[in-house]
Design a protein around this motif. Sequence first.
Motif, PDB file in Angstrom:
ATOM      1  N   HIS A  36      -6.844   1.114  -5.135  1.00 21.97           N
ATOM      2  CA  HIS A  36      -6.695   1.181  -3.680  1.00 21.97           C
ATOM      3  C   HIS A  36      -8.081   1.061  -3.031  1.00 21.97           C
ATOM      4  O   HIS A  36      -9.041   1.687  -3.488  1.00 21.97           O
ATOM      5  CB  HIS A  36      -6.057   2.520  -3.308  1.00 21.97           C
ATOM      6  CG  HIS A  36      -5.546   2.554  -1.907  1.00 21.97           C
ATOM      7  ND1 HIS A  36      -6.387   2.617  -0.821  1.00 21.97           N
ATOM      8  CD2 HIS A  36      -4.289   2.510  -1.400  1.00 21.97           C
ATOM      9  CE1 HIS A  36      -5.651   2.628   0.291  1.00 21.97           C
ATOM     10  NE2 HIS A  36      -4.384   2.562  -0.046  1.00 21.97           N
ATOM     11  N   GLU A  38      -4.029   2.931  11.318  1.00 30.59           N
ATOM     12  CA  GLU A  38      -2.787   2.163  11.181  1.00 30.59           C
ATOM     13  C   GLU A  38      -1.713   2.756  12.085  1.00 30.59           C
ATOM     14  O   GLU A  38      -0.910   2.035  12.694  1.00 30.59           O
ATOM     15  CB  GLU A  38      -2.318   2.167   9.723  1.00 30.59           C
ATOM     16  CG  GLU A  38      -3.208   1.374   8.763  1.00 30.59           C
ATOM     17  CD  GLU A  38      -4.526   2.035   8.414  1.00 30.59           C
ATOM     18  OE1 GLU A  38      -4.630   3.270   8.575  1.00 30.59           O
ATOM     19  OE2 GLU A  38      -5.456   1.332   7.974  1.00 30.59           O
ATOM     20  N   GLY A  55       0.836  -1.210   0.000  1.00 33.11           N
ATOM     21  CA  GLY A  55       0.000   0.000   0.000  1.00 33.11           C
ATOM     22  C   GLY A  55       0.860   1.246   0.000  1.00 33.11           C
ATOM     23  O   GLY A  55       2.072   1.204  -0.268  1.00 33.11           O
ATOM     24  N   GLU A  56       0.198   2.342   0.350  1.00 29.15           N
ATOM     25  CA  GLU A  56       0.859   3.642   0.243  1.00 29.15           C
ATOM     26  C   GLU A  56       1.556   4.032   1.546  1.00 29.15           C
ATOM     27  O   GLU A  56       2.773   4.196   1.609  1.00 29.15           O
ATOM     28  CB  GLU A  56      -0.246   4.630  -0.134  1.00 29.15           C
ATOM     29  CG  GLU A  56       0.110   6.057  -0.142  1.00 29.15           C
ATOM     30  CD  GLU A  56      -1.121   6.893  -0.497  1.00 29.15           C
ATOM     31  OE1 GLU A  56      -1.960   6.469  -1.316  1.00 29.15           O
ATOM     32  OE2 GLU A  56      -1.244   7.994   0.067  1.00 29.15           O
ATOM     33  N   GLY A  57       0.768   4.151   2.594  1.00 25.36           N
ATOM     34  CA  GLY A  57       1.323   4.533   3.888  1.00 25.36           C
ATOM     35  C   GLY A  57       0.222   4.463   4.922  1.00 25.36           C
ATOM     36  O   GLY A  57      -0.958   4.463   4.573  1.00 25.36           O
ATOM     37  N   PRO A  58       0.588   4.397   6.185  1.00 23.60           N
ATOM     38  CA  PRO A  58      -0.419   4.257   7.239  1.00 23.60           C
ATOM     39  C   PRO A  58      -1.356   5.459   7.297  1.00 23.60           C
ATOM     40  O   PRO A  58      -0.943   6.587   7.069  1.00 23.60           O
ATOM     41  CB  PRO A  58       0.415   4.192   8.524  1.00 23.60           C
ATOM     42  CG  PRO A  58       1.832   4.000   8.095  1.00 23.60           C
ATOM     43  CD  PRO A  58       1.958   4.468   6.692  1.00 23.60           C
ATOM     44  N   GLY A  59      -2.607   5.171   7.598  1.00 26.96           N
ATOM     45  CA  GLY A  59      -3.572   6.228   7.920  1.00 26.96           C
ATOM     46  C   GLY A  59      -3.691   6.338   9.428  1.00 26.96           C
ATOM     47  O   GLY A  59      -2.850   5.815  10.185  1.00 26.96           O
ATOM     48  N   ASN A 108       3.628  -1.230   3.480  1.00 30.27           N
ATOM     49  CA  ASN A 108       3.366   0.050   2.806  1.00 30.27           C
ATOM     50  C   ASN A 108       4.658   0.640   2.260  1.00 30.27           C
ATOM     51  O   ASN A 108       5.750   0.325   2.734  1.00 30.27           O
ATOM     52  CB  ASN A 108       2.776   1.051   3.805  1.00 30.27           C
ATOM     53  CG  ASN A 108       1.296   0.847   4.026  1.00 30.27           C
ATOM     54  OD1 ASN A 108       0.528   0.710   3.073  1.00 30.27           O
ATOM     55  ND2 ASN A 108       0.878   0.806   5.290  1.00 30.27           N
ATOM     56  N   PRO A 160      -0.534  -2.201   9.043  1.00 30.37           N
ATOM     57  CA  PRO A 160      -1.142  -1.689   7.810  1.00 30.37           C
ATOM     58  C   PRO A 160      -2.586  -2.164   7.620  1.00 30.37           C
ATOM     59  O   PRO A 160      -2.939  -3.273   8.033  1.00 30.37           O
ATOM     60  CB  PRO A 160      -0.270  -2.284   6.698  1.00 30.37           C
ATOM     61  CG  PRO A 160       0.946  -2.797   7.354  1.00 30.37           C
ATOM     62  CD  PRO A 160       0.600  -3.086   8.777  1.00 30.37           C
ATOM     63  N   PHE A 161      -3.351  -1.316   7.020  1.00 27.70           N
ATOM     64  CA  PHE A 161      -4.707  -1.645   6.561  1.00 27.70           C
ATOM     65  C   PHE A 161      -5.597  -2.242   7.661  1.00 27.70           C
ATOM     66  O   PHE A 161      -6.091  -3.362   7.541  1.00 27.70           O
ATOM     67  CB  PHE A 161      -4.652  -2.592   5.344  1.00 27.70           C
ATOM     68  CG  PHE A 161      -4.244  -1.874   4.080  1.00 27.70           C
ATOM     69  CD1 PHE A 161      -5.158  -1.104   3.380  1.00 27.70           C
ATOM     70  CD2 PHE A 161      -2.934  -1.923   3.619  1.00 27.70           C
ATOM     71  CE1 PHE A 161      -4.780  -0.412   2.228  1.00 27.70           C
ATOM     72  CE2 PHE A 161      -2.548  -1.238   2.470  1.00 27.70           C
ATOM     73  CZ  PHE A 161      -3.480  -0.483   1.777  1.00 27.70           C
TER      74      PHE A 161
HETATM   75  N1  URA Z   1      -3.876   2.980   3.086  1.00 23.75           N
HETATM   76  C1  URA Z   1      -2.660   2.470   2.788  1.00 23.75           C
HETATM   77  O1  URA Z   1      -2.154   2.659   1.689  1.00 23.75           O
HETATM   78  N2  URA Z   1      -2.054   1.750   3.725  1.00 23.75           N
HETATM   79  C2  URA Z   1      -2.587   1.503   4.909  1.00 23.75           C
HETATM   80  O2  URA Z   1      -1.950   0.820   5.706  1.00 23.75           O
HETATM   81  C3  URA Z   1      -3.853   2.035   5.194  1.00 23.75           C
HETATM   82  C4  URA Z   1      -4.484   2.767   4.273  1.00 23.75           C
END
Ligand code: URA
Length: 264
Positions: A232, A121, A114-118, A154, A127-128
């Motif tokens: 995504h 997260e 994925g992209e990065g923690p929200g 991520n 993650p996710f």
């Molecule tokens: N979106 C992401 O790309 N990664 C996450 O861990 C959560 C949301």
Amino acid sequence: MSANHPLNDAEALAALDWYRAAGVDIAVGDEPVDRFASSAAVPPRRLPPVAETPIATLPLVTDPAETRAIAAAATTLDALRAAMEAYDGCALKHRATQLCFADGNPDAEIMLVGEGPGEQEDIQGKPFVGRAGQLLDRMLGAIGLDRTKVYIANMVPWRPPGNRNPTPEELALCAPFLYRQVELVAPKLLVTLGNVPTQFLFGTTQGITRMRGQWKTLSINALSIPTLPTLHPAFLLRTPSAKAQAWKDMLALKAAMVRDGVGA
Ligand code: URA
């Protein structure tokens, strides 16, 4: 709220919260600069030439050669996690609650990036796990997968403030950590979720709606991994009509699993 009346307590708190979410507390220079005072003190027409204007120049991001060396020295996922915990060179870390390293099974044959923690997260360190993650779990479940059968990481392991996209510099700095995770997990199939990982990993500016559903090969040192870009889950939450395309991608992943005997 009007720009002219003094803020009441609730408005002031809301404004502070908004600034905090936007990452205003990340330092960009060694010394604080009171830009309100400097703009009030200098009448606009008498601003000094640009070259004379003091600019906060502290780089937010240090050299990817550093993260490459740190990542290369880690010979296990535990060692890599510990090295990332100890690394202080990425500004994102200083604003995040904690490292969000990975979730799932390190022995899995399928890896998702994925992209990065929200926000969630960042709180839980995995993650996710927020709403997008719940949708991702349902998508995986529909083709017989769950977190015991996949490994999830991520592009950046610390939450970008206010959920903004990671900058190109942050991506470049953190990429060696992600590449090393891929090497240590050595998945047979990889899925990129959304624009950010897909564009970065394939060095393209082509959008995910064009790239999704088309298998590509991701080469990392000795590894060549068949990789499927897909939409995504956060995008799918905002755009339910795109779920049909994501479903096609899940079926393509399932077909590859069956073909390659992967993910049983
Ligand atoms: N979106 C992401 O790309 N990664 C996450 O861990 C959560 C949301």
